[in-house]
Design an enzyme around this catalytic site. Structure first.
Site, mmCIF file in Angstrom:
data_model
loop_
_atom_site.group_PDB
_atom_site.id
_atom_site.type_symbol
_atom_site.label_atom_id
_atom_site.label_comp_id
_atom_site.label_asym_id
_atom_site.label_seq_id
_atom_site.Cartn_x
_atom_site.Cartn_y
_atom_site.Cartn_z
ATOM 1 N N LYS A 174 0.842 -1.201 0.000
ATOM 2 C CA LYS A 174 0.000 0.000 0.000
ATOM 3 C C LYS A 174 0.874 1.247 0.000
ATOM 4 C CE LYS A 174 -2.210 2.624 3.114
ATOM 5 N NZ LYS A 174 -2.172 3.874 2.326
ATOM 6 N N GLU A 177 -1.540 7.335 0.417
ATOM 7 C CA GLU A 177 -2.647 7.873 -0.396
ATOM 8 C C GLU A 177 -2.265 9.222 -1.000
ATOM 9 O OE1 GLU A 177 -2.382 7.106 2.728
ATOM 10 O OE2 GLU A 177 -3.888 8.051 4.020
ATOM 11 N N GLY A 227 6.454 4.724 8.621
ATOM 12 C CA GLY A 227 5.551 5.865 8.799
ATOM 13 C C GLY A 227 5.711 6.433 10.195
ATOM 14 N N GLY A 228 4.675 7.114 10.659
ATOM 15 C CA GLY A 228 4.752 7.790 11.947
ATOM 16 C C GLY A 228 4.708 6.812 13.120
ATOM 17 N N GLY A 232 2.518 3.466 13.765
ATOM 18 C CA GLY A 232 3.269 2.226 13.997
ATOM 19 C C GLY A 232 2.769 1.477 15.226
ATOM 20 N N GLU A 249 9.584 0.980 10.773
ATOM 21 C CA GLU A 249 10.527 2.103 10.586
ATOM 22 C C GLU A 249 9.749 3.371 10.864
ATOM 23 O OE1 GLU A 249 13.643 1.895 9.967
ATOM 24 O OE2 GLU A 249 13.931 -0.113 9.153
ATOM 25 N N CYS A 283 12.834 11.206 7.778
ATOM 26 C CA CYS A 283 12.739 10.609 9.120
ATOM 27 C C CYS A 283 14.008 10.833 9.923
ATOM 28 C CB CYS A 283 12.429 9.123 9.021
ATOM 29 S SG CYS A 283 13.561 8.254 7.941
ATOM 30 N N GLU A 384 8.435 15.193 16.667
ATOM 31 C CA GLU A 384 8.862 15.214 15.269
ATOM 32 C C GLU A 384 7.970 16.190 14.502
ATOM 33 O OE1 GLU A 384 7.863 11.887 12.660
ATOM 34 O OE2 GLU A 384 9.911 11.916 11.908
HETATM 35 P P1 NAD Z 1 1.678 7.871 8.476
HETATM 36 O O1 NAD Z 1 2.004 7.031 9.648
HETATM 37 O O2 NAD Z 1 0.584 8.857 8.580
HETATM 38 O O3 NAD Z 1 1.313 6.957 7.221
HETATM 39 C C1 NAD Z 1 2.187 5.973 6.722
HETATM 40 C C2 NAD Z 1 1.376 4.925 5.987
HETATM 41 O O4 NAD Z 1 0.532 4.261 6.924
HETATM 42 C C3 NAD Z 1 0.457 5.484 4.902
HETATM 43 O O5 NAD Z 1 0.457 4.610 3.789
HETATM 44 C C4 NAD Z 1 -0.889 5.494 5.590
HETATM 45 O O6 NAD Z 1 -1.962 5.406 4.687
HETATM 46 C C5 NAD Z 1 -0.797 4.247 6.450
HETATM 47 N N1 NAD Z 1 -1.708 4.228 7.603
HETATM 48 C C6 NAD Z 1 -2.220 5.297 8.281
HETATM 49 N N2 NAD Z 1 -3.046 4.864 9.256
HETATM 50 C C7 NAD Z 1 -3.047 3.510 9.210
HETATM 51 C C8 NAD Z 1 -3.710 2.482 9.962
HETATM 52 N N3 NAD Z 1 -4.544 2.773 10.958
HETATM 53 N N4 NAD Z 1 -3.464 1.181 9.636
HETATM 54 C C9 NAD Z 1 -2.629 0.874 8.638
HETATM 55 N N5 NAD Z 1 -1.987 1.799 7.874
HETATM 56 C C10 NAD Z 1 -2.185 3.099 8.163
HETATM 57 O O7 NAD Z 1 3.050 8.571 8.056
HETATM 58 P P2 NAD Z 1 3.294 9.647 6.897
HETATM 59 O O8 NAD Z 1 2.784 10.967 7.349
HETATM 60 O O9 NAD Z 1 2.858 9.086 5.593
HETATM 61 O O10 NAD Z 1 4.907 9.680 6.875
HETATM 62 C C11 NAD Z 1 5.671 10.440 7.732
HETATM 63 C C12 NAD Z 1 6.246 9.587 8.851
HETATM 64 O O11 NAD Z 1 7.008 8.523 8.315
HETATM 65 C C13 NAD Z 1 7.212 10.376 9.715
HETATM 66 O O12 NAD Z 1 6.944 10.116 11.076
HETATM 67 C C14 NAD Z 1 8.571 9.810 9.335
HETATM 68 O O13 NAD Z 1 9.556 9.924 10.338
HETATM 69 C C15 NAD Z 1 8.239 8.396 9.015
HETATM 70 N N6 NAD Z 1 9.268 7.784 8.175
HETATM 71 C C16 NAD Z 1 10.152 6.909 8.764
HETATM 72 C C17 NAD Z 1 11.182 6.342 8.015
HETATM 73 C C18 NAD Z 1 12.194 5.408 8.629
HETATM 74 O O14 NAD Z 1 12.928 4.779 7.888
HETATM 75 N N7 NAD Z 1 12.251 5.289 9.946
HETATM 76 C C19 NAD Z 1 11.291 6.657 6.661
HETATM 77 C C20 NAD Z 1 10.373 7.544 6.092
HETATM 78 C C21 NAD Z 1 9.360 8.107 6.869
#
Ligand code: NAD
Length: 490
Positions: A174, A177, A227-228, A232, A249, A283, A384
């Site tokens: 996935k 979006e 993601g965030g 996570g 991550e 990140c 963050e």
């Molecule tokens: P996010 O957590 O909002 O979304 C990430 C993904 O998770 C998206 O595809 C989103 O649709 C999905 N998602 C959201 N809610 C969900 C749920 N309830 N169940 C399953 N999936 C869900 O993060 P973002 O705003 O897209 O990205 C920014 C974040 O990503 C920052 O916190 C950044 O630090 C982190 N990030 C970490 C790394 C790393 O390697 N550690 C790399 C890149 C980004």
């Protein structure tokens, strides 16, 4: 651009409800395409296709060399389409062409790295008591759910897809979006190289709908998420019900520690790169700069002087050095953090505003922003922000630098600038972070593990560690003398 579609069981599909959502160019707010608003039903179709493909062995059952040859072809195709992918990445995410170009090159190299790695020796044999022979082999986990963010739309996808496929798994992927465009092009490449049906599936849509279905479904064996931290945690809890393997991550608030004995201009230069590349939406961004007291004022002055000169603009303008934020919603979040910083009593040394100058007024641009006079407990120091906003803190000695550096819930990355090699290494060893640099910031290698301590994640991407995440370990014990054990007398 034509409307996007999902890729399920080798077919291009719309959402079962036919609903779509606009994909926006963050440099000007224009709609560039529409993507399907996938549902739980769509996600399940992808999960079942991946499950069937896994059980049939069309991917896990072929030799590692054969899988590698597909991955090498994918890498070649990424390079063949590099210009198009670079343009698309800039249009969808906003990052300058220069940054997008690096991402596309890294994505091709990542496929090549795992294509090479998967044909190398793995597993172990053990000297156990005769007549037994013990060995360990690595096997694919099964159906892997891969969920990624928007900051490196193609590269974050590839960091998961390449090792997952190399290991023989089938995938349900996935994209964010917000940025589905280059992932869709990647799946076109998968079709072009002829990946067997059902091996790689892509479902677009909202996290709480599609992502949740992937994280909760019993036919998904593993969830690999970037993601965030908040998302996570939610995914980890959701995945617990079916005891999925979980790899996370997550976010960061990484310290960049600058000692008075560092090469001054090098430290300033990397500190700018550490926070303002990717508009701070990285990140591992060096979002907390810690400077030794004796050079603090001089450092702030020089850093601010250079931050003000960063050329902010549309990513497709060749002179642009920093692009927009990814979306209007994200812009609002960053502006809110800037307000919070001021309310908490910090001082803005430069920036702090949305850029609405001619040509940029419809995009989501924020000035490179520097906060000084901050206290360790402030939100802008602890949380963050994920934008072009940095705090510059002061420290008196080595031990205070370490204490401040480790003083957040995160532990993703960190750097030390010093010309005293022993001191630099001493401090690096005390950092509770998974990715570190000395006299540098940001370089990342396909060969080396990427991931965080503390609330920045679980597990590692990239390198041999990144492949192992997508493998199960099986112990095999073989009796070389086949005769009854005779444990029971009758
Ligand atoms: P996010 O957590 O909002 O979304 C990430 C993904 O998770 C998206 O595809 C989103 O649709 C999905 N998602 C959201 N809610 C969900 C749920 N309830 N169940 C399953 N999936 C869900 O993060 P973002 O705003 O897209 O990205 C920014 C974040 O990503 C920052 O916190 C950044 O630090 C982190 N990030 C970490 C790394 C790393 O390697 N550690 C790399 C890149 C980004």
């Amino acid at each position: 651009m034509a409307n996007l579609k999902m890729f399920i069981d080798g077919e291009w599909k719309e959402s079962e409800t036919l609903e779509t959502r606009p994909v926006i160019n963050p440099a000007n707010g224009e709609v560039i395409s529409y993507s399907p608003e996938g549902t739980a039903v769509d996600a399940r179709a992808a999960i079942f296709a991946a499950r069937r493909a896994f059980e049939e062995g069309v991917w896990s059952g072929i030799s590692a060399q054969e899988r590698a040859s597909y991955l090498f072809k994918i890498a070649d195709k990424i390079e063949e389409y590099a210009d198009e992918l670079t343009q698309l990445e800039t249009m969808d995410n906003g990052k300058p062409l220069r940054e997008a170009g690096f991402d596309i090159g890294d994505a091709a190299a990542c496929f090549r790295y795992y294509a090479g790695l998967i044909t190398k020796p793995d597993g172990y044999t053990y000297h156990v008591a005769d007549p037994m022979q013990a060995m360990v082999v690595r096997e694919p986990v099964g159906v892997c759910g891969l969920i990624v963010p928007w900051n490196y739309p193609l590269l974050m996808s590839v960091w998961k897809i390449a090792p997952a496929l190399a290991a023989g798994n089938t995938i349900v992927f996935k994209p964010s979006e917000v940025t589905p465009v280059t992932p869709k092009k990647l799946f076109e490449i998968f079709e072009e190289v002829g990946l067997p049906k059902g091996v790689a599936n892509m479902v677009m849509g909202a996290g709480p709908v599609v992502g949740h279905e992937i994280a909760s479904h019993p036919e998904v064996d593993m969830i690999s998420f970037t993601g965030g931290t908040k998302t996570g945690k939610h995914i980890m809890k959701t995945a617990a019900d079916t005891m999925k393997k979980v790899s996370l991550e997550l976010g960061g608030k990484s310290p960049n520690i600058i000692f008075a004995d560092a090469d001054f201009e090098t430290a300033v230069d990397y500190a700018l790169f550490g926070i303002f590349s990717g508009s701070g939406q990285v990140c591992s961004a060096g979002s907390r700069i810690l400077v030794e007291e004796s050079i603090y004022d001089k450092f702030v002055e020089r850093f601010v002087e250079r931050a003000k000169k960063i050329k902010v603009g549309a990513g497709n303008d060749p002179i642009t050095e920093m692009g927009p934020l990814v979306s209007e919603q994200h812009l609002e979040k960053i502006l809110h953090y800037i307000e919070v910083g001021l309310e908490e009593g910090a001082t803005i040394a430069c920036g702090g505003k949305r850029i609405v100058s001619k040509g940029l007024e419809k995009g989501f641009f924020v000035e490179p922003t520097v906060f000084i006079n901050v206290k360790p407990e402030m939100k802008i120091v602890q949380e963050e922000i994920f934008g072009p906003v940095v705090v510059i803190q002061k420290f008196q000695d080595e031990s205070e630098a370490v204490k401040l550096a480790n003083n957040t819930i995160y532990g993703l990355a960190g750097a030390v600038f010093s010309n005293d090699g022993a001191k630099a290494l001493r401090v690096i060893k005390k950092l509770r972070a998974g990715i570190t640099w000395v006299n540098s910031y940001h370089p990342t290698y396909n060969e080396a593990p990427w991931g965080g301590y503390k609330q920045s994640g679980i597990g590692r991407s990239l390198g041999t560690f990144g492949l192992e995440e997508f493998q199960e370990i099986k112990q095999i014990n073989i009796n070389l003398q086949v005769e009854p054990i005779g444990w029971f007398s009758n």
